[in-house]
Write a protein that holds these residues in place. Structure first.
Motif, PDB file in Angstrom:
ATOM      1  N   PRO A  17     -29.238 -62.307  47.730  1.00 26.46           N
ATOM      2  CA  PRO A  17     -29.230 -62.367  49.204  1.00 26.46           C
ATOM      3  C   PRO A  17     -30.222 -61.403  49.843  1.00 26.46           C
ATOM      4  CG  PRO A  17     -27.113 -61.542  48.356  1.00 26.46           C
ATOM      5  CD  PRO A  17     -27.974 -61.868  47.160  1.00 26.46           C
ATOM      6  N   GLU A  18     -30.646 -60.371  49.059  1.00 24.30           N
ATOM      7  CA  GLU A  18     -31.607 -59.401  49.622  1.00 24.30           C
ATOM      8  C   GLU A  18     -33.027 -59.626  49.099  1.00 24.30           C
ATOM      9  OE1 GLU A  18     -30.105 -55.288  49.339  1.00 24.30           O
ATOM     10  OE2 GLU A  18     -28.209 -56.258  48.808  1.00 24.30           O
ATOM     11  N   LEU A  19     -33.298 -60.813  48.584  1.00 28.24           N
ATOM     12  CA  LEU A  19     -34.628 -61.084  48.022  1.00 28.24           C
ATOM     13  C   LEU A  19     -35.713 -60.800  49.065  1.00 28.24           C
ATOM     14  CD1 LEU A  19     -36.105 -62.338  45.549  1.00 28.24           C
ATOM     15  CD2 LEU A  19     -35.986 -64.525  46.750  1.00 28.24           C
ATOM     16  N   PRO A  20     -36.696 -59.935  48.729  1.00 28.15           N
ATOM     17  CA  PRO A  20     -37.714 -59.622  49.736  1.00 28.15           C
ATOM     18  C   PRO A  20     -38.522 -60.868  50.091  1.00 28.15           C
ATOM     19  CG  PRO A  20     -38.223 -58.544  47.639  1.00 28.15           C
ATOM     20  CD  PRO A  20     -36.881 -59.216  47.464  1.00 28.15           C
ATOM     21  N   SER A  21     -38.675 -61.117  51.373  1.00 30.79           N
ATOM     22  CA  SER A  21     -39.427 -62.322  51.754  1.00 30.79           C
ATOM     23  C   SER A  21     -40.916 -61.991  51.687  1.00 30.79           C
ATOM     24  CB  SER A  21     -39.037 -62.780  53.155  1.00 30.79           C
ATOM     25  OG  SER A  21     -39.360 -61.768  54.060  1.00 30.79           O
TER      26      SER A  21
END
Ligand code: NDP
Ligand code: OXD
Length: 309
Positions: free
Chosen positions: A76-80
């Protein structure tokens, strides 16, 4: 240049020597001893902890240790904005095709039935078709699906594939999109799943799909456990709608003790081994992507994050 290595299943001993031999200037930092997170340029991962990639402020590129990337995209915190490349290695593709050919042949030649007969000391010949009389349907018209299809076709099987978009590949029959799925299923005696796990494909192996297969069809799932609705499979086997299943991947891995699949007489279980990543052949491909990134060239097999594969 520093690379973080984090795998929930693979070891430093298998990877570090391969990576440093081929790219001595690359510092390979093995999680959790990664030093200053701000020094990490690249991350080579399999099922990284949620938030790990987001904790690397200068991360330039995420490299998957596998062909699938669902294990990265589920964070859910994957860097965009950080590109992701998946692994496409001909060695793995060959391994997957070996697995698919083995399991399709096993189902086609009624191996489960002969094993059961052996247990009961029964000497009986069962009716047997030839491969040309057996239809195989492959969900996934990608790297793995196409290679398996070519090899099954060489053995004589009547193969068709299903993808998202129309594709024209010589010698292969294709279906696509939601409109093409019922047609593929209706002609399929052995169904093979080689799809990526995305929002669209999760749970695709369900009671509705099984009801569209010919009675007594069999399933091989070598893609992801999330494709299969486990309860629907058990029900379809109990009713004889499906005759057998070979499963390499599961909703929960390792498959929990006591799970009904372990001792089911019509299910073959393998422990997610259809096409294991092989460092000697995978490391040069992964490092080629780092080189390409450093030189500003197009990456190999960059993932379309919005599409999910
Ligand atoms: P590719 O990306 O090359 O191919 C994916 C295929 O799936 C494409 O044909 C694509 O369609 C199709 N597809 C994706 N979404 C849909 C959809 N919604 N509807 C219909 N078709 C769809 O992947 P690979 O062949 O390299 O790998 C497939 C999967 O196999 C991996 O994602 C991984 O999960 C699994 N795998 C399992 C291993 C194991 O050991 N068990 C080992 C390696 C991989 P289109 O052609 O139109 O884009
Ligand atoms: C992969 C796998 O995705 O091994 O490569 O499952």
């Amino acid at each position: 240049m520093a690379l973080l290595f984090r795998s929930s299943i693979d070891s430093e001993a298998r990877w570090k020597p391969q990576l440093t031999r081929l790219m001595p200037e690359l510092q390979v930092r093995i999680w959790p001893e990664i030093g200053d997170p701000a020094e990490i340029d690249y991350a080579l991962v399999w099922r990284p902890e949620p938030g790990l990639l987001a904790s690397l402020p200068k991360l330039k590129l995420i490299l998957s240790l596998g062909a699938g990337v669902d294990h990265i995209l589920c964070d859910p915190e994957l860097p965009s904005g950080v590109p992701i490349a998946r692994l496409v290695d001909p060695y793995m593709t060959d391994a997957m095709s070996e697995y698919i050919v083995l399991q399709v042949l096993r189902l086609h030649r009624q191996d489960l039935d002969y094993r059961a007969q052996q247990q009961a000391e029964i000497w009986r010949e069962l009716d047997q078709k030839n491969a040309v009389e057996r239809t195989v349907g492959i969900l996934g018209f990608g790297e793995l699906g196409q290679d398996a299809a070519h090899k099954l076709t060489q053995l004589g099987f009547d193969v068709a594939l299903w993808g998202r978009h129309p594709r024209s590949v010589e010698g292969l029959l294709g279906f696509h999109g939601s409109a093409g799925l019922p047609a593929l299923l209706a002609r399929t005696q052995i169904l093979v799943c080689l799809l990526p796990l995305t929002g669209e494909t999760a749970g695709i192996l369900n009671a509705r799909a099984f009801s569209m297969l010919p009675n007594g069809a069999a399933l091989v799932n070598a893609a992801r456990g999330g494709h299969l609705v486990e309860e629907d499979l058990l029900d379809a086997l109990a009713r004889g709608r499906l005759s057998a299943a070979v499963l390499d991947v599961f909703r929960d891995e390792p498959l929990p003790a006591g799970h009904p699949f372990w001792h089911h007489p019509r299910i073959i279980v393998t422990p997610h081994v259809a096409a294991a990543t092989h460092p000697p052949t995978a490391a040069p491909i992964i490092l080629e992507n780092i080189r390409r990134f450093e030189q500003g060239r197009a990456l190999l097999h960059q993932v379309d994050v919005a599409r999910g594969y």
